[in-house]
Design an enzyme around this catalytic site. Structure first.
Site, short mmCIF file in Angstrom:
data_model
loop_
_atom_site.label_atom_id
_atom_site.label_comp_id
_atom_site.label_asym_id
_atom_site.label_seq_id
_atom_site.Cartn_x
_atom_site.Cartn_y
_atom_site.Cartn_z
N CYS A 142 37.11 22.25 3.00
CA CYS A 142 36.06 22.81 2.91
C CYS A 142 34.71 21.77 3.86
O CYS A 142 34.72 20.91 3.00
CB CYS A 142 35.40 22.50 1.80
SG CYS A 142 33.84 23.84 1.52
N CYS A 145 31.17 21.76 1.74
CA CYS A 145 31.46 20.81 0.62
C CYS A 145 31.31 18.93 0.79
O CYS A 145 30.80 18.15 0.38
CB CYS A 145 32.66 20.93 0.02
SG CYS A 145 33.66 22.84 -0.32
N ASP A 146 32.63 18.64 2.11
CA ASP A 146 32.48 17.45 2.31
C ASP A 146 31.71 16.85 3.59
O ASP A 146 31.78 15.17 3.56
CB ASP A 146 34.10 17.04 1.70
CG ASP A 146 35.00 17.93 0.74
OD1 ASP A 146 34.04 17.23 0.11
OD2 ASP A 146 35.67 18.37 1.18
#
Ligand code: NDP
Length: 324
Positions: A142, A145-146
């Site tokens: 993701c 997300c990261d």
């Protein structure tokens, strides 16, 4: 001894969508039961730092956030049952007794007036031992997300579909260099996305390459590179990178619901536009099981809330908020 559980609202799945549906349903006095499935907490239990869930100024841990959601759901009156729904009889509507009938792996039966399916999806992985070992050290599925953690660094994205191309483009906002690794010599992503990708000077595409191994170094071990194999010549090469984003698709956990509510060809549950109603009245779907685009904890939580509100209206005989 198998038990029979009755409830106004059965939530299936213990990710952000399921917990949020349960919290809203409990506060509406529907006395929900939430059946957790095999991975309580969902995909957030395999992430570490979460910085994009609103309400927390400092980074939080994914497993901690899910623990908080579980406690909150229980605190307001949700009954959690650690079981896996293996059978569901939904497509013909509620049985003569007014309940949908579902069964757990334990043998327990669940009789529910409404059902919220929130079983989520899972990222597909390459299946390498090194990929699994380094999931807490720089292997992610993701970018939203990261990606933030790779400011000024070099990353690799694996895949050639819309997700891979979008993630590569997104990562250029953070990383200095993005390598896209694809096993063939052409993308399946939409043409417009491909054009954007080819025009971006930070992105380099490596055609006909398969990832043989993710390389790690240090203690704790973090990603330091990938070993690639040329799918045409068989030659191997090493590419130094700080992070690897695997973007080869997701699989919805549709399980026993696949033939009970309308799903698309990949198994995602079809919900009405702007709502969570499925093809069966009284059955709602929330979170990644019905969302192949956004896939965020906060959007899953949002649709979980919507599902509970819609279920409450359905039980009360109030017309739906949205029309199909
Ligand atoms: P896709 O299935 O479209 O693409 C997966 C990609 O990963 C393919 O290029 C495939 O290669 C590659 N791949 C699959 N398995 C492996 C493997 N084991 N090793 C190496 N490479 C592999 O998945 P996406 O997640 O990209 O998209 C899923 C769906 O969601 C699509 O319908 C897409 O259009 C949609 N979507 C739409 C978006 C939007 O509209 N903005 C955003 C994201 C997704 P190959 O090409 O060789 O098969």
């Amino acid at each position: 001894m198998p038990e029979i559980h009755h409830t106004d609202l059965l939530v299936v799945g213990a990710g952000p969508a399921g917990y949020t549906a349960a919290i809203y349903a409990a506060r509406a006095s529907l006395k929900p039961i939430l059946v957790t499935g095999l991975q309580p907490g969902g995909q957030l239990t395999i992430t570490t730092d979460v910085e994009n869930y609103p309400g927390f100024a400092a980074p939080i841990q994914g497993p901690w956030l899910m623990e908080q959601m579980r406690e909150q759901a229980e605190h307001v009156g949700t009954r959690l049952i650690y079981d896996l729904i293996t059978e569901a009889d939904l497509k013909n509507g509620p049985a003569a007794d007014g309940y949908f009938h579902l069964k757990g792996d334990s043998g327990d039966e669940f009789l529910a007036r409404t059902v919220v399916i929130a079983t989520g999806a899972q990222a597909k992985w390459l299946g390498l031992e090194s990929e699994k070992r380094l999931q807490a050290g720089g292997v992610s599925a993701c970018a939203t997300c990261d990606g933030f953690f790779y400011r000024g660094k070099t990353v690799a994205v694996v895949g050639g579909g819309n997700t891979a191309v979008e993630e590569a483009l997104y990562l250029t906002h953070h990383a200095d260099k993005v390598h896209v690794i694809h096993r063939r010599d052409g993308f399946r992503a939409e043409r417009i996305l491909q054009e954007r990708l080819f025009a971006n000077p930070k992105i380099e595409v490596h055609w006909n390459r398969a990832v043989e191994e993710v390389l790690g170094a240090g203690t704790p071990e973090v990603v330091c590179g990938v070993r690639l194999k040329n799918t045409q010549t068989g030659e191997s090469e090493t590419l130094p990178v700080d992070g690897v984003f695997v973007a080869i698709g997701h699989s919805p956990n549709t399980g026993p619901f696949r033939h009970e509510v309308a799903c698309d060809e990949d198994g995602y549950i079809i919900t009405e536009a702007g709502g969570t109603r499925t093809s069966v009245e009284g059955v709602f779907a929330a979170g990644d099981i019905q969302d192949r685009i956004y896939r965020q904890a906060v959007t899953a939580a949002g649709t979980g809330c919507m599902a509970a509100l819609e279920a409450e209206r359905y039980i009360s005989g109030i017309p739906a908020m949205t029309k199909t």
